[in-house]
Scaffold this motif. Structure first.
Motif, short mmCIF file in Angstrom:
data_model
loop_
_atom_site.label_atom_id
_atom_site.label_comp_id
_atom_site.label_asym_id
_atom_site.label_seq_id
_atom_site.Cartn_x
_atom_site.Cartn_y
_atom_site.Cartn_z
N SER A 171 0.83 -1.21 0.00
CA SER A 171 0.00 0.00 0.00
C SER A 171 0.86 1.26 0.00
O SER A 171 0.57 2.23 -0.71
N LEU A 178 1.39 7.08 -6.45
CA LEU A 178 0.24 7.93 -6.75
C LEU A 178 0.47 9.39 -6.40
O LEU A 178 -0.15 10.29 -6.98
N GLU A 182 -1.21 11.00 -9.36
CA GLU A 182 -2.60 11.29 -8.99
C GLU A 182 -2.66 11.56 -7.48
O GLU A 182 -3.01 10.69 -6.70
N LYS A 185 -5.95 10.60 -5.54
CA LYS A 185 -6.11 9.19 -5.22
C LYS A 185 -5.17 8.77 -4.09
O LYS A 185 -5.51 7.91 -3.27
N GLU A 188 -6.82 9.80 -0.94
CA GLU A 188 -7.95 8.91 -0.66
C GLU A 188 -7.45 7.56 -0.12
O GLU A 188 -8.02 6.99 0.82
N MET A 189 -6.38 7.08 -0.71
CA MET A 189 -5.84 5.78 -0.29
C MET A 189 -5.28 5.86 1.12
O MET A 189 -5.40 4.92 1.91
N LYS A 192 -8.25 5.72 3.52
CA LYS A 192 -8.80 4.36 3.60
C LYS A 192 -7.85 3.42 4.34
O LYS A 192 -8.26 2.55 5.11
N SER A 223 -11.36 -1.93 -1.24
CA SER A 223 -11.50 -0.54 -1.67
C SER A 223 -10.12 0.11 -1.81
O SER A 223 -9.93 1.01 -2.66
N ILE A 227 -8.17 1.23 -5.64
CA ILE A 227 -7.49 2.48 -6.00
C ILE A 227 -6.20 2.16 -6.77
O ILE A 227 -5.83 2.86 -7.72
N ARG A 228 -5.55 1.09 -6.37
CA ARG A 228 -4.30 0.71 -7.03
C ARG A 228 -4.54 0.21 -8.46
O ARG A 228 -3.83 0.57 -9.39
N GLY A 230 -7.70 0.16 -10.15
CA GLY A 230 -8.76 0.81 -10.91
C GLY A 230 -9.80 -0.18 -11.40
O GLY A 230 -10.21 -1.10 -10.68
#
Length: 273
Positions: A171, A178, A182, A185, A188-189, A192, A223, A227-228, A230
């Motif tokens: 992770s 990312l 991005e 993202k 967001e990751m 989470k 979830s 993200i990783r 897509g």
């Protein structure tokens, strides 16, 4: 079965009942005087009670590898002889020396007294020996059960310790990548992942959890993976279970990790788990 602990309560009760019965039989059925019946009963029952207590102590303190039946027979026979001999000497020297009729009657009843002593001593010795053997077996079984439980807990703990760093490293590597391409993202990751790890800590002390809770945990894990990867990762749930169904925590995550590792790595199309 008699043990040292409950014999402290059983033995006085036995002495009282046996004494009353002994006096009654000697006085009403053998024609002995009240003094002789009382003295004979007190001496006989007291010596037998001490002998029974000795049997319990010896069998409990000095167990043998010989079969419990043979061991009990030997102890019962020995103590029956010892009790009978002491009864003979005490009653012969106390009542018998002044009463020839009693001494003759007492001598004639010695075989019956020995048989009664042997029956009681044999029963007590057998009961205590079997109880000792049962306690040993239960203790060994408990030790084996505890060892099996500890082994399972150790294996599960090892799995958990291996699982968390492995997932965390992947992770963090994804977040690192990312942040450059991005950032949204990546943020967001991180959120989470924080919630996911917080949930993991709460589950460490639980042996089993509802399957519904485990699936919620897995959905949180997926979830993060989504993200990783897509749209390449698609997961279908077949939730066919009862409401009270339970499962050990962290049991499904290694399965999904392997599915993702061997299903997604090295491929370009969409993969359904």
């Amino acid at each position: 079965m008699p043990t040292i602990k409950n014999m402290r309560f059983i033995l006085p009760l036995f002495v009282g009942v046996a004494l009353a019965l002994h006096i009654y039989l000697l006085y009403y059925y053998t024609g002995l005087t009240w003094d002789n019946a009382l003295t004979d009963s007190l001496v006989s029952i007291s010596i037998m009670a001490l002998g029974i207590w000795g049997i319990v102590l010896i069998v409990k303190a000095y167990p043998t590898r010989v079969g419990s039946g043979l061991y009990a027979l030997f102890i019962g026979t020995f103590f029956a002889l010892l009790i009978s001999y002491i009864q003979w000497q005490v009653l012969r020297l106390s009542i018998g020396k002044d009463d020839a009729l009693y001494l003759q009657w007492f001598t004639n009843t010695m075989p019956a007294r020995y048989i009664i002593n042997w029956m009681f001593c044999g029963w007590i010795a057998t009961s205590v020996a079997l109880n000792k053997q049962l306690e040993t077996t239960e203790h060994s079984f408990k030790q084996q059960t505890d060892a099996t439980t500890l082994l399972k807990e150790a294996e599960l703990y090892k799995l958990r310790q291996q699982l968390q760093p492995h997932f965390l490293y992947n992770s963090l590597n994804s977040i690192s990548a990312l942040t450059m391409i991005e950032p949204g993202k990546a943020q967001e990751m991180i959120a989470k992942l924080s919630d996911f790890l917080r949930s993991s800590v709460k589950r460490e002390a639980q042996d089993v959890i509802p399957i519904k809770e485990e699936l919620s945990y897995i959905e949180a894990y997926l979830s993060i993976e989504a993200i990783r990867f897509g749209d390449r990762l698609k997961v279908e749930f077949d939730k066919a279970y009862t409401d009270d169904a339970q499962i050990p925590p962290f049991l499904l995550q290694p399965v999904l990790e392997n599915a993702i590792k061997f299903g997604l790595y090295g491929t370009r199309g969409q993969v359904t788990i």
